[in-house]
Scaffold this active site. Structure first.
Site, PDB file in Angstrom:
ATOM      1  N   ASP A 186       0.886  -1.208   0.026  1.00 15.55           N
ATOM      2  CA  ASP A 186      -0.117  -0.053   0.032  1.00 15.55           C
ATOM      3  C   ASP A 186       0.826   1.124  -0.070  1.00 15.55           C
ATOM      4  O   ASP A 186       1.891   1.253  -0.565  1.00 15.55           O
ATOM      5  CB  ASP A 186      -0.927  -0.035   1.261  1.00 15.55           C
ATOM      6  CG  ASP A 186      -2.267   0.519   0.910  1.00 15.55           C
ATOM      7  OD1 ASP A 186      -2.235   1.890   0.925  1.00 15.55           O
ATOM      8  OD2 ASP A 186      -3.230  -0.018   0.881  1.00 15.55           O
ATOM      9  N   HIS A 232      -3.597   6.124   3.590  1.00 11.28           N
ATOM     10  CA  HIS A 232      -4.134   4.748   3.280  1.00 11.28           C
ATOM     11  C   HIS A 232      -3.461   3.546   3.721  1.00 11.28           C
ATOM     12  O   HIS A 232      -4.220   2.486   4.498  1.00 11.28           O
ATOM     13  CB  HIS A 232      -4.391   4.727   1.787  1.00 11.28           C
ATOM     14  CG  HIS A 232      -5.319   3.483   1.286  1.00 11.28           C
ATOM     15  ND1 HIS A 232      -4.948   2.449   0.860  1.00 11.28           N
ATOM     16  CD2 HIS A 232      -6.570   3.836   0.869  1.00 11.28           C
ATOM     17  CE1 HIS A 232      -6.003   1.728   0.712  1.00 11.28           C
ATOM     18  NE2 HIS A 232      -7.046   2.633   0.482  1.00 11.28           N
ATOM     19  N   SER A 275     -11.106  -1.449  -0.402  1.00 13.00           N
ATOM     20  CA  SER A 275      -9.717  -1.739   0.057  1.00 13.00           C
ATOM     21  C   SER A 275      -9.900  -1.786   1.493  1.00 13.00           C
ATOM     22  O   SER A 275      -8.798  -2.326   2.431  1.00 13.00           O
ATOM     23  CB  SER A 275      -8.798  -0.215   0.116  1.00 13.00           C
ATOM     24  OG  SER A 275      -8.487   0.184  -1.110  1.00 13.00           O
TER      25      SER A 275
END
Length: 360
Positions: A120, A156, A316
């Site tokens: 990520d 994120h 996600s």
């Protein structure tokens, strides 16, 4: 970047003017493309050559990489909650909402350990992680475009890693940065990330048990890019879990749609598939992905970092929930096939689909 076949069956994003070819069969490819080539870069890790086309041919890279050409395009991947301006939109368009603090996952140390690779944007030094054994931070890049504002995908990876920890508190998280803070990556970067994750584990004497991938792409021919397929095969016996994507479509989204990958759709509070989530026969499981809460990192005055908490929606955030269940099952039994069966039982995809509307 180049948008190919806007609105058509083969719509996809690719690196403009870039072709990929296996290093061991490069000569015939160079002979074929020689008049269009600007330069060639060899990627020693992936045993690939990146062929850069001359300016006049850069918008034709998809056409030049046709069947039998010996070369492929470098597909652009997007993080699953990303939305970027018209005419192309991927994801829900949601941005994280900051929330009040909530309890950290309990401290736990599994024996034998279970290692979860999270590919990520990184994983920052949030208090949820810093006291955990074997944790090594990969700090987030918060403002890559230097516009004095936090990038849309920054934080994120920390958020995703926090979801894994909430549901598998004894797992050891191994973050690998492959996604930019603006929400983009490509075939080569993801494949390199998988290889780096595997090599790092080998140096430590570890084995990666679970891998979480939260970005993906469409391809012009709806096939998995070979550079990705090869990198995924090399991860065996790890269980690879990937976000199904947020286009609200059934078209295959790679690498989630690859048969060796466990593709995860997102459900809402009612247990049904969220309107933004991709669906299709290639999806394997469905897990909560709407208004998910986790740890977060954001820019603070003076360039410091503020470690807090947020709420976010996207596939996600369904994928790491499933990855955590797999990690927990592996800790108990160490049988990857059994872990996959358990996920498909506990997070079934078919029962999360809306009931079909009867024809009148």
């Amino acid at each position: 970047m180049l948008l190919h076949d806007l609105g058509g069956d083969g719509e996809c994003l690719v690196r403009r003017g870039e072709l990929l070819a296996p290093a061991d069969s490069l000569d015939p490819v160079l002979d074929r493309y020689r008049r269009w080539i600007d330069r060639v870069h060899h990627d020693e890790d992936l045993l690939l050559a990146r062929i850069r086309l001359r300016d006049a041919e850069r918008d034709h890279c998809v056409d030049l990489a046709g069947e039998g050409a010996g070369a492929s395009v470098n597909n652009v991947h997007v993080g699953s909650p990303v939305m970027f301006g018209t005419p192309v939109m991927f994801g829900t368009g949601d941005e994280p909402e900051f929330t009040l603090p909530f309890a950290a996952p309990p401290s736990a140390e599994w024996e034998p350990p279970v290692f979860v690779g999270v590919l990520d944007t990184g994983c920052d030094r949030h208090p949820w992680f810093t006291g955990r054994p074997d944790f090594e931070a990969v700090p987030e890049e918060l403002d890559a475009d230097d516009d004095s504002g936090q990038d849309r995908q920054a934080g994120h990876g920390t958020f995703v890693s926090g979801i894994v920890l909430q549901h598998a508190p004894g797992a050891v998280i191994r973050p690998q940065r492959v996604l930019s803070s603006l929400g983009f990556t490509d075939d080569c970067t993801v494949a390199s990330g998988l290889r780096a994750l595997r090599r790092s584990a080998q140096r430590r004497g570890e084995s990666i048990d679970v891998v979480v991938l939260t970005s993906g792409c469409h391809t012009a021919d709806d096939r998995c890019p070979e550079v990705l397929a090869s990198a995924l095969r090399a991860m065996d016996p790890a269980v690879v879990v990937a976000a199904a994507g947020n286009h609200g479509r059934t078209r295959p989204f790679w690498p989630a749609a690859a048969p060796e990958v466990l593709a995860v759709a997102a459900t809402g509070a009612d247990g049904k598939i969220a309107s933004f989530s991709n669906t299709g026969g290639w999806v394997d499981a469905a897990a909560p992905g709407v208004d998910v809460r986790s740890c977060f990192v954001q820019m603070a005055p003076g360039g410091d970092r503020d470690f807090g908490y947020a709420r976010w929606s996207g596939t996600s955030f369904a994928a790491p929930r499933v990855a955590a269940m797999i990690a927990t099952a592996l800790q108990a039994e160490r049988v990857p096939a059994r872990a996959r069966e358990l996920v498909e039982h506990c997070y079934p995809y078919d029962t999360a689909l809306p009931e079909p509307v009867a024809a009148e």
